[in-house]
Scaffold this motif. Structure first.
Motif, mmCIF file in Angstrom:
data_model
loop_
_atom_site.group_PDB
_atom_site.id
_atom_site.type_symbol
_atom_site.label_atom_id
_atom_site.label_comp_id
_atom_site.label_asym_id
_atom_site.label_seq_id
_atom_site.Cartn_x
_atom_site.Cartn_y
_atom_site.Cartn_z
ATOM 1 N N UNK A 111 64.689 58.241 -16.961
ATOM 2 C CA UNK A 111 64.514 58.321 -15.519
ATOM 3 C C UNK A 111 65.726 58.051 -14.673
ATOM 4 N N UNK A 112 66.705 57.296 -15.178
ATOM 5 C CA UNK A 112 67.868 56.943 -14.380
ATOM 6 C C UNK A 112 67.454 56.386 -13.020
ATOM 7 N N UNK A 113 66.793 55.247 -13.043
ATOM 8 C CA UNK A 113 66.253 54.659 -11.821
ATOM 9 C C UNK A 113 67.260 53.706 -11.168
ATOM 10 N N UNK A 114 67.210 53.667 -9.845
ATOM 11 C CA UNK A 114 68.021 52.716 -9.095
ATOM 12 C C UNK A 114 67.371 51.337 -9.090
ATOM 13 N N UNK A 115 66.047 51.317 -9.027
ATOM 14 C CA UNK A 115 65.299 50.072 -9.001
ATOM 15 C C UNK A 115 64.079 50.213 -9.901
ATOM 16 N N UNK A 116 63.836 49.220 -10.749
ATOM 17 C CA UNK A 116 62.607 49.137 -11.538
ATOM 18 C C UNK A 116 61.875 47.885 -11.092
ATOM 19 N N UNK A 142 57.388 50.741 -1.186
ATOM 20 C CA UNK A 142 58.575 51.485 -1.618
ATOM 21 C C UNK A 142 58.709 52.788 -0.840
ATOM 22 N N UNK A 143 57.580 53.447 -0.592
ATOM 23 C CA UNK A 143 57.605 54.741 0.081
ATOM 24 C C UNK A 143 57.825 54.630 1.589
ATOM 25 N N UNK A 144 57.822 53.416 2.107
ATOM 26 C CA UNK A 144 58.161 53.224 3.523
ATOM 27 C C UNK A 144 59.654 53.464 3.759
ATOM 28 N N UNK A 145 60.440 53.430 2.703
ATOM 29 C CA UNK A 145 61.882 53.682 2.821
ATOM 30 C C UNK A 145 62.133 55.190 2.855
ATOM 31 N N UNK A 204 62.849 55.117 -7.735
ATOM 32 C CA UNK A 204 62.207 53.835 -8.015
ATOM 33 C C UNK A 204 61.184 54.045 -9.118
ATOM 34 N N UNK A 205 61.077 53.067 -10.017
ATOM 35 C CA UNK A 205 60.017 53.052 -11.018
ATOM 36 C C UNK A 205 59.204 51.771 -10.846
ATOM 37 N N UNK A 206 57.895 51.928 -10.721
ATOM 38 C CA UNK A 206 56.977 50.798 -10.634
ATOM 39 C C UNK A 206 56.155 50.776 -11.913
ATOM 40 N N UNK A 207 56.193 49.672 -12.625
ATOM 41 C CA UNK A 207 55.382 49.514 -13.828
ATOM 42 C C UNK A 207 54.200 48.633 -13.467
ATOM 43 N N UNK A 208 52.997 49.170 -13.556
ATOM 44 C CA UNK A 208 51.805 48.482 -13.074
ATOM 45 C C UNK A 208 51.530 48.903 -11.646
ATOM 46 N N UNK A 209 50.982 47.978 -10.862
ATOM 47 C CA UNK A 209 50.783 48.272 -9.441
ATOM 48 C C UNK A 209 49.681 49.254 -9.148
ATOM 49 N N UNK A 214 59.272 58.139 -6.497
ATOM 50 C CA UNK A 214 58.712 56.916 -7.064
ATOM 51 C C UNK A 214 57.839 57.292 -8.253
ATOM 52 N N UNK A 215 58.185 56.782 -9.426
ATOM 53 C CA UNK A 215 57.338 56.913 -10.605
ATOM 54 C C UNK A 215 56.526 55.633 -10.727
ATOM 55 N N UNK A 216 55.206 55.774 -10.788
ATOM 56 C CA UNK A 216 54.339 54.612 -10.953
ATOM 57 C C UNK A 216 53.605 54.747 -12.278
ATOM 58 N N UNK A 217 53.793 53.771 -13.177
ATOM 59 C CA UNK A 217 53.227 53.819 -14.518
ATOM 60 C C UNK A 217 52.124 52.773 -14.609
#
Length: 284
Positions: free
Chosen positions: A151-156, A96-99, A82-87, A105-108
Motif C-alpha cells: 500500500x505504501x501508506x503515509x499513516x497507518x 481521516x476523510x475530513x482532511x 491512510x490505512x486503518x486497521x479495525x475501526x 483510505x483503506x479500512x481493514x
C-alpha cells in the motif's frame, strides 16, 4: 413491576470493574467472532460493546477518533494515503476523510457484522464515511492483510480492540514489522494501547517492538471518559522527525484544513506527548 435499573458490568481488568446503566438494549447478537451489543445510556448515548467491553459511545468517541487521526496526519503534513486497521464503527474513517488532502483510505475490518450494524445502529459515528468514494473497505484479518499489502501508506492507524480474541494478533511483533514495510519513507504508525495505569504491559510490549523498528518510538495520551482507569496511550512510531513539528506549523496546517474538531487543537497535540512519570517508566 420491578423498577430496578439494569446495569452492564464491564470487567476487562482482573481486579477492577466499571458499570454502566442500560436504559435500553437496541441490538444484541453473537457473530462468528464476538458478542455485539448496542445499549442506550443517558450520559453516553448509544454504546457499542464487544463481549461486554465498551468500544465506542456516541457522546465521547470524538476524543478517541480525533486523537488517533489528526495527530499523525497533521504531524506528517503531506499524508495522502491512510490505512486503518479495525475501526468497523467508521469513526476513524470519518475523521481521516475530513482532511481534504487525504486521497485514499483503506479500512481493514475482520468482522463485517460490526460494519453493518454500525451503519444501522450507530450512524452518527461514521457520519457518511462509508459512502465516501475515497474509502476502500476491505473485509479481512488485519494481520494477514498487512503481510501482503504493498500500500505504501503515509499513516497507518491501528484501531484495535484489546489484545484478546480476534484483536490479539494486532499486538504481535510480526504485525508491527509488516506494518513498517507498508509505510512510505517518513510514514507514521499509531496504535491503540489501552489505559497504561491498568494495562502497562500492553504499552511496554508495543514500545519494545517499535524501538526495534523505528527511529522515534513513544506514545501520546488522551482521556476518554468511557475508558476507565486514567488516560489512554496511543503508540507512535516513525523514522521521521514529525513528532517535533512545532506548534506554529501545526496551527498553520490545522487552520488550512478547515477542520473544526471538538477535542484536537495544535496545543493539545504538542501537550499529548508530555508523559507522566509512571507512564515514562513503562517505555523501555
Amino acid at each position: 413491576m420491578d423498577d430496578t435499573p439494569l446495569w452492564m458490568r464491564e470487567q476487562l481488568h482482573g481486579d477492577y470493574a466499571q458499570a454502566m446503566r442500560v436504559d435500553d438494549v437496541l441490538y444484541d447478537s453473537q457473530t462468528d467472532h464476538q458478542r455485539l451489543r448496542v445499549i442506550q445510556n443517558e450520559t453516553f448515548g448509544r454504546v457499542l460493546t464487544l463481549d461486554d467491553v465498551v468500544q465506542v459511545t456516541e457522546r465521547d468517541n470524538f476524543i478517541y477518533h480525533e486523537m488517533l487521526t489528526h495527530v499523525p496526519i497533521f504531524a506528517h503534513g503531506a499524508a495522502t494515503r491512510i490505512c486503518i486497521v479495525g475501526g468497523g464503527d467508521g469513526g476513524m474513517a470519518r475523521e481521516a476523510l475530513r482532511h481534504k488532502t487525504v486521497k485514499h483510505v483503506t479500512m481493514v475490518e475482520i468482522d463485517p457484522g460490526v460494519v453493518e450494524f454500525s451503519k444501522r445502529y450507530l450512524p452518527t459515528i461514521s457520519n457518511g464515511a462509508f459512502d465516501d468514494p475515497r474509502l476502500d473497505l476491505v473485509i479481512a484479518d488485519g494481520a494477514d492483510f498487512m503481510k501482503t499489502t504493498t500500500g505504501d501508506y503515509d499513516v497507518i492507524i491501528v484501531d484495535s480492540t484489546d489484545p484478546i480474541g480476534p484483536g490479539e494478533a494486532l499486538y504481535a511483533n510480526t504485525f508491527y514489522a509488516d506494518a513498517r514495510k507498508a509505510l512510505k519513507d517518513g510514514g507514521i504508525i499509531v496504535t491503540q494501547n489501552g489505559v497504561p495505569f491498568m494495562q502497562g504491559d500492553e504499552l511496554t510490549r508495543t514500545m519494545r517492538a517499535f524501538q526495534a523498528l523505528f527511529a522515534d518510538a513513544t506514545c501520546y495520551l488522551a482521556t476518554v471518559p468511557s475508558y476507565a482507569g486514567g488516560p489512554m496511550a496511543f503508540g507512535w512510531g516513525t523514522d521521521s522527525g514529525a513528532r517535533h513539528t512545532d506548534v506554529n506549523t501545526l496551527q498553520t496546517r490545522f487552520c488550512a484544513s478547515g477542520i473544526r474538531p471538538q477535542y484536537y487543537t495544535a496545543e493539545v497535540h504538542k501537550a499529548a506527548f508530555a508523559l507522566p512519570g509512571y507512564i515514562r517508566k513503562l517505555i523501555p
